[in-house]
Design a protein around this motif. Structure first.
Motif, PDB file in Angstrom:
ATOM      1  N   ASP A   1      -0.619  -8.140   4.830  1.00 47.85           N
ATOM      2  CA  ASP A   1       0.453  -7.242   4.420  1.00 47.85           C
ATOM      3  C   ASP A   1       1.450  -8.042   3.595  1.00 47.85           C
ATOM      4  O   ASP A   1       1.686  -9.226   3.863  1.00 47.85           O
ATOM      5  CB  ASP A   1       1.159  -6.647   5.645  1.00 47.85           C
ATOM      6  CG  ASP A   1       0.275  -5.677   6.407  1.00 47.85           C
ATOM      7  OD1 ASP A   1      -0.672  -5.130   5.804  1.00 47.85           O
ATOM      8  OD2 ASP A   1       0.528  -5.454   7.606  1.00 47.85           O
ATOM      9  N   VAL A   2       2.014  -7.407   2.581  1.00 47.52           N
ATOM     10  CA  VAL A   2       3.023  -8.047   1.740  1.00 47.52           C
ATOM     11  C   VAL A   2       4.173  -7.067   1.533  1.00 47.52           C
ATOM     12  O   VAL A   2       4.052  -5.879   1.822  1.00 47.52           O
ATOM     13  CB  VAL A   2       2.447  -8.482   0.363  1.00 47.52           C
ATOM     14  CG1 VAL A   2       1.414  -9.581   0.529  1.00 47.52           C
ATOM     15  CG2 VAL A   2       1.875  -7.310  -0.404  1.00 47.52           C
ATOM     16  N   ASP A   3       5.281  -7.594   1.011  1.00 43.14           N
ATOM     17  CA  ASP A   3       6.407  -6.732   0.679  1.00 43.14           C
ATOM     18  C   ASP A   3       5.977  -5.735  -0.389  1.00 43.14           C
ATOM     19  O   ASP A   3       5.189  -6.057  -1.274  1.00 43.14           O
ATOM     20  CB  ASP A   3       7.581  -7.549   0.134  1.00 43.14           C
ATOM     21  CG  ASP A   3       8.203  -8.442   1.185  1.00 43.14           C
ATOM     22  OD1 ASP A   3       8.135  -8.096   2.374  1.00 43.14           O
ATOM     23  OD2 ASP A   3       8.748  -9.494   0.803  1.00 43.14           O
ATOM     24  N   PHE A   4       6.531  -4.532  -0.308  1.00 45.00           N
ATOM     25  CA  PHE A   4       6.200  -3.478  -1.258  1.00 45.00           C
ATOM     26  C   PHE A   4       6.476  -3.929  -2.691  1.00 45.00           C
ATOM     27  O   PHE A   4       5.669  -3.709  -3.591  1.00 45.00           O
ATOM     28  CB  PHE A   4       7.010  -2.220  -0.915  1.00 45.00           C
ATOM     29  CG  PHE A   4       6.548  -0.986  -1.625  1.00 45.00           C
ATOM     30  CD1 PHE A   4       5.435  -0.295  -1.176  1.00 45.00           C
ATOM     31  CD2 PHE A   4       7.226  -0.513  -2.741  1.00 45.00           C
ATOM     32  CE1 PHE A   4       5.008   0.858  -1.827  1.00 45.00           C
ATOM     33  CE2 PHE A   4       6.812   0.633  -3.394  1.00 45.00           C
ATOM     34  CZ  PHE A   4       5.693   1.313  -2.936  1.00 45.00           C
ATOM     35  N   GLU A   5       7.608  -4.602  -2.906  1.00 46.19           N
ATOM     36  CA  GLU A   5       7.964  -5.068  -4.246  1.00 46.19           C
ATOM     37  C   GLU A   5       6.966  -6.116  -4.741  1.00 46.19           C
ATOM     38  O   GLU A   5       6.608  -6.150  -5.910  1.00 46.19           O
ATOM     39  CB  GLU A   5       9.382  -5.657  -4.262  1.00 46.19           C
ATOM     40  CG  GLU A   5      10.474  -4.641  -3.998  1.00 46.19           C
ATOM     41  CD  GLU A   5      10.613  -4.266  -2.516  1.00 46.19           C
ATOM     42  OE1 GLU A   5      10.221  -5.067  -1.629  1.00 46.19           O
ATOM     43  OE2 GLU A   5      11.085  -3.151  -2.249  1.00 46.19           O
TER      44      GLU A   5
ATOM     45  N   THR B   1      -0.672  -0.179  -2.280  1.00 46.48           N
ATOM     46  CA  THR B   1       0.604   0.277  -1.742  1.00 46.48           C
ATOM     47  C   THR B   1       0.417   1.667  -1.150  1.00 46.48           C
ATOM     48  O   THR B   1      -0.450   2.424  -1.580  1.00 46.48           O
ATOM     49  CB  THR B   1       1.694   0.331  -2.831  1.00 46.48           C
ATOM     50  OG1 THR B   1       1.275   1.224  -3.868  1.00 46.48           O
ATOM     51  CG2 THR B   1       1.974  -1.046  -3.410  1.00 46.48           C
TER      52      THR B   1
END
Length: 192
Positions: free
Chosen positions: A87-91, A128
């Motif tokens: 998982d990563v930041d949306f940005e 996303t």
């Protein structure tokens, strides 16, 4: 189940190197059923990386395929096939450079492990998601790396696993271990 590993001495050595690899304390790895029809011999592991911030920061699969006769598509006789995701930041997932950076993590990991390889290939996918209505929750995003490469020197198998571990830990946001430094297992509350 037939023990196919004893049918090829070279693969027995390869499989032993993968099975005996010393994983970082943050990495929980275990052997899983390997694919049966891609190559005459195979060994596979699944791994999860937990951090102090996240119970499951990254996960992946590592499959080592071996064909003693060689495989022209592989440009050799031993191929590593890998899947890793986090998982990563949306940005971050929307950053157009993320796929290039994520691919460079693999190439850098192979370089740091000082292993010869050929025919590296793969894909980096960013996803996303945004939920609505009754399913509303924070926006989510993940990065997924599917890659493979051919091992040039099969005696360096543990270094190839080390490179894959570095890739997985990089996805989880962990710093690489400095050469010669041993990672300490976090102290469990109540232990001396």
């Amino acid at each position: 189940m037939i023990d196919r590993w004893n049918d090829d001495t070279n693969f027995a050595t390869i499989a032993a190197a993968v099975r005996d690899f010393q994983w970082r304390p943050e990495v929980h790895a275990y052997e899983i059923t390997s694919p049966q029809k891609i190559a005459p011999f195979a060994v596979a592991f699944e791994a999860e990386v937990a951090t102090a911030v996240n119970d499951l920061a990254a996960s992946g699969r590592l499959v080592v395929l071996h064909n003693p006769s060689g495989d022209s598509a592989w440009d050799g006789s031993t191929r590593i096939v890998s899947y890793a995701q986090a998982d990563v930041d949306f940005e971050m997932a929307n950053d157009p450079l993320l796929p290039d950076v994520a691919w460079s993590w693999l190439i850098d990991a192979l370089h740091h492990a000082d292993v010869e390889h050929t025919a590296a290939s793969g894909t980096v996918t960013t996803m996303t998601s945004r939920s609505f209505g009754e399913l509303e929750k924070p926006d989510g995003a993940e990065v997924e790396i599917r890659c493979s490469w051919t091992v040039v020197d099969e005696e360096s198998m543990s270094q190839h696993v080390e490179a894959w571990q570095e890739l997985l830990c990089q996805l989880a946001g962990l710093e690489p271990l400095i050469e010669g430094v041993i990672a300490l297992t976090p102290r469990i509350q109540g232990s001396p």
